[in-house]
Design a protein around this motif. Structure first.
Motif, mmCIF file in Angstrom:
data_model
loop_
_atom_site.group_PDB
_atom_site.id
_atom_site.type_symbol
_atom_site.label_atom_id
_atom_site.label_comp_id
_atom_site.label_asym_id
_atom_site.label_seq_id
_atom_site.Cartn_x
_atom_site.Cartn_y
_atom_site.Cartn_z
ATOM 1 N N GLN A 243 1.133 -1.169 0.072
ATOM 2 C CA GLN A 243 0.260 -0.039 -0.086
ATOM 3 C C GLN A 243 1.521 1.430 -0.265
ATOM 4 O O GLN A 243 1.853 1.630 0.892
ATOM 5 C CB GLN A 243 -0.929 0.034 1.423
ATOM 6 C CG GLN A 243 -1.826 1.249 1.039
ATOM 7 C CD GLN A 243 -2.982 1.628 0.591
ATOM 8 O OE1 GLN A 243 -3.448 0.221 -0.089
ATOM 9 N NE2 GLN A 243 -3.478 2.312 0.173
ATOM 10 N N VAL A 244 0.965 2.127 -1.118
ATOM 11 C CA VAL A 244 1.522 3.690 -1.040
ATOM 12 C C VAL A 244 0.663 3.871 0.044
ATOM 13 O O VAL A 244 -0.463 4.488 0.038
ATOM 14 C CB VAL A 244 1.471 3.547 -2.296
ATOM 15 C CG1 VAL A 244 2.098 5.279 -2.435
ATOM 16 C CG2 VAL A 244 1.746 3.154 -3.661
ATOM 17 N N GLN A 245 1.773 4.829 0.775
ATOM 18 C CA GLN A 245 0.923 5.943 1.408
ATOM 19 C C GLN A 245 2.592 7.027 1.234
ATOM 20 O O GLN A 245 2.942 7.477 0.825
ATOM 21 C CB GLN A 245 1.771 5.662 3.018
ATOM 22 C CG GLN A 245 0.805 4.673 3.438
ATOM 23 C CD GLN A 245 0.994 4.634 4.680
ATOM 24 O OE1 GLN A 245 2.054 4.744 5.307
ATOM 25 N NE2 GLN A 245 0.719 3.967 5.911
ATOM 26 N N LEU A 246 1.303 8.573 0.862
ATOM 27 C CA LEU A 246 1.892 9.834 0.592
ATOM 28 C C LEU A 246 1.910 10.605 1.686
ATOM 29 O O LEU A 246 1.117 10.506 2.581
ATOM 30 C CB LEU A 246 1.600 10.435 -0.242
ATOM 31 C CG LEU A 246 0.477 9.084 -1.668
ATOM 32 C CD1 LEU A 246 -0.239 10.601 -2.636
ATOM 33 C CD2 LEU A 246 1.556 9.470 -2.745
ATOM 34 N N VAL A 247 3.342 11.601 1.949
ATOM 35 C CA VAL A 247 3.276 12.228 3.006
ATOM 36 C C VAL A 247 3.642 13.569 1.956
ATOM 37 O O VAL A 247 4.818 13.259 1.537
ATOM 38 C CB VAL A 247 4.628 11.930 3.503
ATOM 39 C CG1 VAL A 247 4.755 13.431 4.643
ATOM 40 C CG2 VAL A 247 4.236 10.921 4.477
ATOM 41 N N SER B 119 5.820 6.485 0.082
ATOM 42 C CA SER B 119 6.372 5.090 1.209
ATOM 43 C C SER B 119 7.326 3.876 -0.247
ATOM 44 O O SER B 119 7.602 2.676 0.821
ATOM 45 C CB SER B 119 5.740 4.818 1.602
ATOM 46 O OG SER B 119 4.394 4.324 1.278
ATOM 47 N N ALA B 120 6.431 3.501 -1.446
ATOM 48 C CA ALA B 120 6.631 2.433 -1.881
ATOM 49 C C ALA B 120 6.876 2.774 -3.863
ATOM 50 O O ALA B 120 7.175 4.054 -3.963
ATOM 51 C CB ALA B 120 5.640 1.780 -1.840
ATOM 52 N N ARG B 121 7.890 1.603 -3.160
ATOM 53 C CA ARG B 121 8.699 1.667 -5.316
ATOM 54 C C ARG B 121 7.377 2.295 -6.492
ATOM 55 O O ARG B 121 7.388 2.479 -7.421
ATOM 56 C CB ARG B 121 9.431 0.661 -5.311
ATOM 57 C CG ARG B 121 11.122 0.693 -4.472
ATOM 58 C CD ARG B 121 12.396 0.310 -5.069
ATOM 59 N NE ARG B 121 12.102 -0.139 -5.867
ATOM 60 C CZ ARG B 121 13.419 -0.321 -6.532
ATOM 61 N NH1 ARG B 121 13.876 -1.828 -6.257
ATOM 62 N NH2 ARG B 121 13.610 -0.461 -8.171
ATOM 63 N N THR B 122 6.481 0.747 -6.146
ATOM 64 C CA THR B 122 5.229 1.073 -6.693
ATOM 65 C C THR B 122 4.756 2.690 -7.371
ATOM 66 O O THR B 122 3.845 2.539 -8.170
ATOM 67 C CB THR B 122 4.141 0.094 -6.144
ATOM 68 O OG1 THR B 122 4.170 0.460 -4.669
ATOM 69 C CG2 THR B 122 4.264 -1.604 -6.032
ATOM 70 N N PHE B 123 5.114 3.086 -7.004
ATOM 71 C CA PHE B 123 4.622 4.976 -6.710
ATOM 72 C C PHE B 123 5.706 5.143 -8.148
ATOM 73 O O PHE B 123 4.344 5.793 -9.027
ATOM 74 C CB PHE B 123 5.373 5.855 -5.450
ATOM 75 C CG PHE B 123 5.395 6.707 -5.121
ATOM 76 C CD1 PHE B 123 6.208 7.680 -6.110
ATOM 77 C CD2 PHE B 123 3.906 7.500 -6.026
ATOM 78 C CE1 PHE B 123 5.777 9.301 -6.479
ATOM 79 C CE2 PHE B 123 3.557 8.877 -5.856
ATOM 80 C CZ PHE B 123 4.526 9.207 -6.186
ATOM 81 N N ARG B 124 6.393 4.623 -8.066
ATOM 82 C CA ARG B 124 7.201 4.329 -9.346
ATOM 83 C C ARG B 124 5.918 4.594 -10.745
ATOM 84 O O ARG B 124 5.856 5.026 -12.275
ATOM 85 C CB ARG B 124 8.041 4.321 -10.029
ATOM 86 C CG ARG B 124 9.495 4.669 -8.742
ATOM 87 C CD ARG B 124 10.591 3.902 -8.793
ATOM 88 N NE ARG B 124 11.792 4.067 -7.528
ATOM 89 C CZ ARG B 124 12.997 3.681 -7.849
ATOM 90 N NH1 ARG B 124 13.086 3.036 -7.969
ATOM 91 N NH2 ARG B 124 12.980 3.898 -6.876
ATOM 92 N N SER B 125 4.743 3.674 -10.694
ATOM 93 C CA SER B 125 4.187 3.284 -11.812
ATOM 94 C C SER B 125 3.409 3.628 -12.235
ATOM 95 O O SER B 125 1.748 3.456 -12.452
ATOM 96 C CB SER B 125 4.286 1.418 -11.569
ATOM 97 O OG SER B 125 3.787 1.422 -10.585
ATOM 98 N N TYR B 126 2.720 5.039 -10.705
ATOM 99 C CA TYR B 126 1.772 5.702 -10.884
ATOM 100 C C TYR B 126 1.169 7.295 -11.085
ATOM 101 O O TYR B 126 2.566 7.372 -10.923
ATOM 102 C CB TYR B 126 1.373 6.198 -8.497
ATOM 103 C CG TYR B 126 1.132 4.315 -8.220
ATOM 104 C CD1 TYR B 126 2.044 3.432 -8.866
ATOM 105 C CD2 TYR B 126 -0.258 4.146 -7.178
ATOM 106 C CE1 TYR B 126 0.815 2.322 -7.585
ATOM 107 C CE2 TYR B 126 -1.550 3.770 -6.835
ATOM 108 C CZ TYR B 126 0.192 2.203 -6.819
ATOM 109 O OH TYR B 126 -0.910 1.165 -6.210
#
Length: 125
Positions: free
Chosen positions: A1-5, A25-32
């Motif tokens: 689960q991506v978290q954003l700050v 918080s997560a590397r998967t963010f790069r694909s978002y």
């Protein structure tokens, strides 16, 4: 689960600049895809800008064009919103949001997967 700050909010005089950051918080963010929204006191939340996962596509609300720039550094899992020539009407809480599907000026109005907690930007006249 991506978290954003979000960070970088604050008080600035009209005509000044601020840079907001949205750290994930997560590397998967790069694909978002990521977008910035804002909500002023007593007003509805509004779209500000969005960027594709690849950085190749950016989208802006008319109120942001020519003054704001959205960018991202996928190596740092961070998206930025550079805001120049700020006006008192830019005063709002700014939120970043991310979603695995594209966010554009035509598709932002939907339930995006993850949201940050917001950063307050106050522009004094």
């Amino acid at each position: 689960q991506v978290q954003l700050v979000e960070s970088g909010g604050g008080l600035v005089q009209a005509g000044g600049s601020l840079r907001l950051s949205c750290a994930a918080s997560a590397r998967t963010f790069r694909s978002y895809a990521v977008a910035w929204f804002r909500q002023a006191p007593g007003k509805e939340r509004e779209f500000v800008a969005a960027i594709s996962w690849s950085e190749m596509m950016t989208y802006y609300a008319d109120s942001a064009k020519g003054r704001f720039t959205i960018s991202r550094d996928n190596a740092r899992n961070t998206v930025y919103l550079q805001m120049n020539s700020l006006k008192p009407e830019d005063t709002a809480v700014y939120y970043c949001a991310a979603d695995p599907y594209p966010i554009t000026t035509a598709t932002y109005d939907r339930d995006l997967e993850v949201w940050g907690q917001g950063a307050l930007v106050t522009v004094s006249s």
